[in-house]
Write a protein that holds these residues in place. Structure first.
Motif, PDB file in Angstrom:
ATOM      1  N   GLU A 228     -42.245  -9.652 -40.367  1.00 54.68           N
ATOM      2  CA  GLU A 228     -41.237  -9.184 -39.427  1.00 54.68           C
ATOM      3  C   GLU A 228     -39.838  -9.439 -39.989  1.00 54.68           C
ATOM      4  O   GLU A 228     -39.625 -10.385 -40.737  1.00 54.68           O
ATOM      5  CB  GLU A 228     -41.408  -9.890 -38.082  1.00 54.68           C
ATOM      6  CG  GLU A 228     -42.701  -9.534 -37.366  1.00 54.68           C
ATOM      7  CD  GLU A 228     -42.816 -10.242 -36.026  1.00 54.68           C
ATOM      8  OE1 GLU A 228     -41.937 -11.100 -35.719  1.00 54.68           O
ATOM      9  OE2 GLU A 228     -43.782  -9.961 -35.293  1.00 54.68           O
ATOM     10  N   TYR A 229     -38.918  -8.591 -39.576  1.00 61.95           N
ATOM     11  CA  TYR A 229     -37.568  -8.715 -40.127  1.00 61.95           C
ATOM     12  C   TYR A 229     -36.915 -10.052 -39.783  1.00 61.95           C
ATOM     13  O   TYR A 229     -35.999 -10.510 -40.468  1.00 61.95           O
ATOM     14  CB  TYR A 229     -36.695  -7.556 -39.646  1.00 61.95           C
ATOM     15  CG  TYR A 229     -36.196  -7.654 -38.218  1.00 61.95           C
ATOM     16  CD1 TYR A 229     -35.046  -8.385 -37.904  1.00 61.95           C
ATOM     17  CD2 TYR A 229     -36.860  -7.013 -37.177  1.00 61.95           C
ATOM     18  CE1 TYR A 229     -34.571  -8.471 -36.602  1.00 61.95           C
ATOM     19  CE2 TYR A 229     -36.400  -7.092 -35.877  1.00 61.95           C
ATOM     20  CZ  TYR A 229     -35.262  -7.822 -35.580  1.00 61.95           C
ATOM     21  OH  TYR A 229     -34.790  -7.907 -34.296  1.00 61.95           O
ATOM     22  N   THR A 230     -37.386 -10.727 -38.720  1.00 62.29           N
ATOM     23  CA  THR A 230     -36.806 -12.022 -38.334  1.00 62.29           C
ATOM     24  C   THR A 230     -37.050 -13.095 -39.377  1.00 62.29           C
ATOM     25  O   THR A 230     -36.306 -14.074 -39.458  1.00 62.29           O
ATOM     26  CB  THR A 230     -37.402 -12.463 -36.989  1.00 62.29           C
ATOM     27  OG1 THR A 230     -38.840 -12.478 -37.097  1.00 62.29           O
ATOM     28  CG2 THR A 230     -36.997 -11.511 -35.876  1.00 62.29           C
ATOM     29  N   PHE A 231     -38.132 -12.944 -40.183  1.00 61.07           N
ATOM     30  CA  PHE A 231     -38.426 -13.930 -41.230  1.00 61.07           C
ATOM     31  C   PHE A 231     -37.543 -13.741 -42.450  1.00 61.07           C
ATOM     32  O   PHE A 231     -37.435 -14.641 -43.295  1.00 61.07           O
ATOM     33  CB  PHE A 231     -39.904 -13.821 -41.629  1.00 61.07           C
ATOM     34  CG  PHE A 231     -40.305 -14.702 -42.765  1.00 61.07           C
ATOM     35  CD1 PHE A 231     -40.395 -16.084 -42.622  1.00 61.07           C
ATOM     36  CD2 PHE A 231     -40.591 -14.158 -44.012  1.00 61.07           C
ATOM     37  CE1 PHE A 231     -40.757 -16.893 -43.680  1.00 61.07           C
ATOM     38  CE2 PHE A 231     -40.951 -14.956 -45.080  1.00 61.07           C
ATOM     39  CZ  PHE A 231     -41.036 -16.332 -44.911  1.00 61.07           C
ATOM     40  N   HIS A 232     -36.872 -12.605 -42.538  1.00 57.85           N
ATOM     41  CA  HIS A 232     -36.140 -12.285 -43.766  1.00 57.85           C
ATOM     42  C   HIS A 232     -35.033 -13.301 -44.055  1.00 57.85           C
ATOM     43  O   HIS A 232     -34.841 -13.709 -45.206  1.00 57.85           O
ATOM     44  CB  HIS A 232     -35.556 -10.882 -43.662  1.00 57.85           C
ATOM     45  CG  HIS A 232     -34.957 -10.382 -44.930  1.00 57.85           C
ATOM     46  ND1 HIS A 232     -35.696 -10.161 -46.074  1.00 57.85           N
ATOM     47  CD2 HIS A 232     -33.666 -10.073 -45.267  1.00 57.85           C
ATOM     48  CE1 HIS A 232     -34.909  -9.740 -47.041  1.00 57.85           C
ATOM     49  NE2 HIS A 232     -33.676  -9.671 -46.583  1.00 57.85           N
TER      50      HIS A 232
END
Length: 573
Positions: A228-232
């Motif tokens: 997910e983009y939140t982990f980026h």
């Protein structure tokens, strides 16, 4: 055995790996990108006037917004792609529209944190054959960004062969992780070597290899798992921290390897300069990592240039490679991988790989030098042991001793028994110390007294031994004091009372870390003139001191009134 070969073998396999990772893929990119805050379904219209939209890669904060990409591809360009697909990189959940037609998305676009379901950082969309792609077109993304930190978002895409989009990333990741596996093995190996030999250069190199492996894992995780983009941002933070540590360890390795004067102060100065530099630049993840890498590269070049000025081994080769640190890997990344989005990442990691291979070569050469020095030390120790044995158990000494023993057996059987006991005690003591690198002073004193007792029977002269300020537990090379005593016996005549006196004292200057032994022989000089600092015995003493202390010792000897004095100074061990 040439142990400097493995780094070149590793370099060969690195080249073989790069050749096997040839990734030639047609990639078509947009020509323009614009963004506007808000959420309006009409913004997907290709004919929308977006002149008032801002040109940016993303926005900051938690909000809804749209991103519009304009494309202008020719039919000839599109003909090279059979099954057309998009690789979309988005820090945010999105819905995608091609000329107003919905073609897919990632996650569920919401209007707040509760209604948004985070999408993937990287996603792949296959384009229907019915879509017209040639000429001017618009890809519009309806984006929600309500999860994760409120940092600047980022959006980009390219068009390529759909069935190659994911495979290309996996192939690149596989090549890089194979490279990382090599350095994981090297890191573990050199950490184990450090625990065996306590060489700080090995510790630093081992840590660098492990960090480099971790950096590769975090960097190419985006190809292995659609997170997910939140982990980026978490991933970027980990990359930044590991790069910062590498930026500190890289110059530190070369400061230690070249044994640069005041290396700790230089490292502190470099760390302060790096921190000051980072405060003057805009702290963005990619640019910060690039800045730290460049600063570390420049610092390493300065250290290596100093080593070249000092004419240190391997410094010229290292300086040449450092000057090509970025150029060669960048060309390889461009020609081999042909991935413009990631050319900096690939060239950076190839540069680090090249640097690590050079460090591995330097450590291999150091290990080779240490091994040769160790073997030379063993050879010299064996030679000194043989010299000590030959010097003390020589035919002349044995024949004279046995002749004296025959006389004592005839004149006084009881005394002859004492003579035999004294001789056997000396041989036993001598045998116990001959193969040692150092012995306690107490053992050396026993050997000296035992030898004087034997010589009293042989020469029928009274030899007296006194000492002052001695530490029985102090260490010194074997045979040093015994050789001085033998010289005193050989070159001295008894005084009017028929005696030869030996006096040994020690002195340790406060804070010097060295001890001085002074042996004085009180007697009349022998008829044969005694030369200063020459002879087989003194040559043996010089060799022993040099083997144990290198150049950190001194020896003086010469006549004094009523005798002869020898002074030896060396570090306390």
């Amino acid at each position: 055995m040439k142990i400097s070969c493995p780094p070149f073998i590793l370099l060969f396999f690195l080249g073989l790996l790069l050749c096997s990772c040839d990734v030639q893929e047609v990639q078509l990119f947009p020509v323009e990108r614009s963004i506007k805050l808000g959420d309006d379904a009409t913004w997907s219209d290709p004919d929308l006037d977006d002149a008032d939209w801002i040109s940016a890669s993303g926005v900051e904060g938690h909000t809804n917004y749209w991103v519009r990409f304009r494309t202008n591809w020719t039919a000839e360009q599109l003909a090279a792609i059979e099954t057309k697909g998009l690789r979309i990189v988005s820090i945010g959940t999105y819905e995608a529209y091609w000329d107003g037609v919905a073609i897919g998305g990632s996650g569920v676009v919401g209007t707040d944190e509760n209604t948004e379901v985070p999408g993937r950082f990287t996603s792949y969309l296959r384009l229907p054959d019915s879509l017209d792609l040639a000429g001017d077109h618009v890809l519009a993304l309806r984006v929600a960004h309500f999860h994760g930190p409120p940092y600047a978002s980022w959006h980009t895409f390219y068009l390529g062969e759909y069935f190659q989009l994911g495979r290309t990333g996996l192939l690149v990741a596989a090549c890089m992780l194979i490279l990382g596996g090599m350095f994981l093995s090297a890191g573990i190996y050199y950490l184990l070597l450090f625990f065996r030999g306590r060489d700080p250069a090995r510790l630093i190199f081992g840590l660098m290899c492990l960090l480099f492996f971790g950096l590769l894992i975090m960097e190419y995780w985006k190809f292995l798992y659609a997170y997910e983009y939140t982990f980026h941002y978490t991933r970027l933070l980990a990359i930044g921290i590991m790069t910062l540590i590498l930026a500190l360890l890289t110059p530190w390795f070369f400061l230690v390897y070249f044994d640069t004067p005041k290396k700790r102060w230089l490292l502190l100065l470099y760390a302060a300069s790096l921190g000051l530099y980072l405060t003057t630049v805009e702290l963005r993840y990619d640019t910060t990592v690039q800045a730290m890498s460049i600063v570390a590269w420049l610092a390493t070049i300065l250290i290596t240039a100093f080593a070249v000025w000092k004419k240190l081994p391997e410094s010229r080769l290292l300086l040449l490679i450092l000057l090509l640190f970025y150029a060669i890997p960048w060309v390889v990344a461009q020609r081999t991988f042909n991935l413009l989005i990631f050319d900096y990442d690939i060239s950076l990691f190839l540069s680090f790989a090249l640097l690590v291979i050079v460090q591995l070569y330097l450590l291999a050469r150091r290990s080779q030098t240490q091994q040769l020095a160790y073997e030379a030390g063993l050879t010299r120790a064996s030679r000194l042991e043989n010299e000590l044995l030959r010097k003390n158990i020589q035919p002349h000494f044995l024949l004279n001793t046995l002749t004296s023993l025959i006389d004592w057996v005839e004149e006084s059987p009881a005394k002859s028994v004492e003579f035999i006991e004294a001789l056997s005690e000396e041989f036993m003591l001598f045998h116990s110390v001959a193969d040692k690198e150092s012995i306690p002073l107490s053992q050396a004193l026993l050997l000296c007294r035992s030898h004087l007792r034997v010589m009293e029977f042989r020469k029928e002269i009274s030899y007296e031994w006194t000492e002052a300020n001695l530490d029985p537990e102090a260490k010194l090379p074997p045979g040093i004091l015994l050789t001085l005593v033998e010289n005193g016996v050989t070159h001295s005549k008894p005084d009017e009372q028929g005696r030869v006196r030996f006096h040994l004292r020690a002195e340790t200057a406060a804070g010097s870390g060295a001890v001085t032994y002074e042996l004085t022989v009180f007697a009349r000089p022998h008829a044969t003139a005694r030369s200063t600092g020459t002879g087989t015995g003194m040559a043996y003493i010089h060799s022993r001191l040099e083997e144990s202390f290198g150049s950190q010792w001194s020896l003086t000897d010469g006549p004094i009134e009523g005798g002869w004095r020898t002074t030896i100074t060396f570090p306390i061990t």
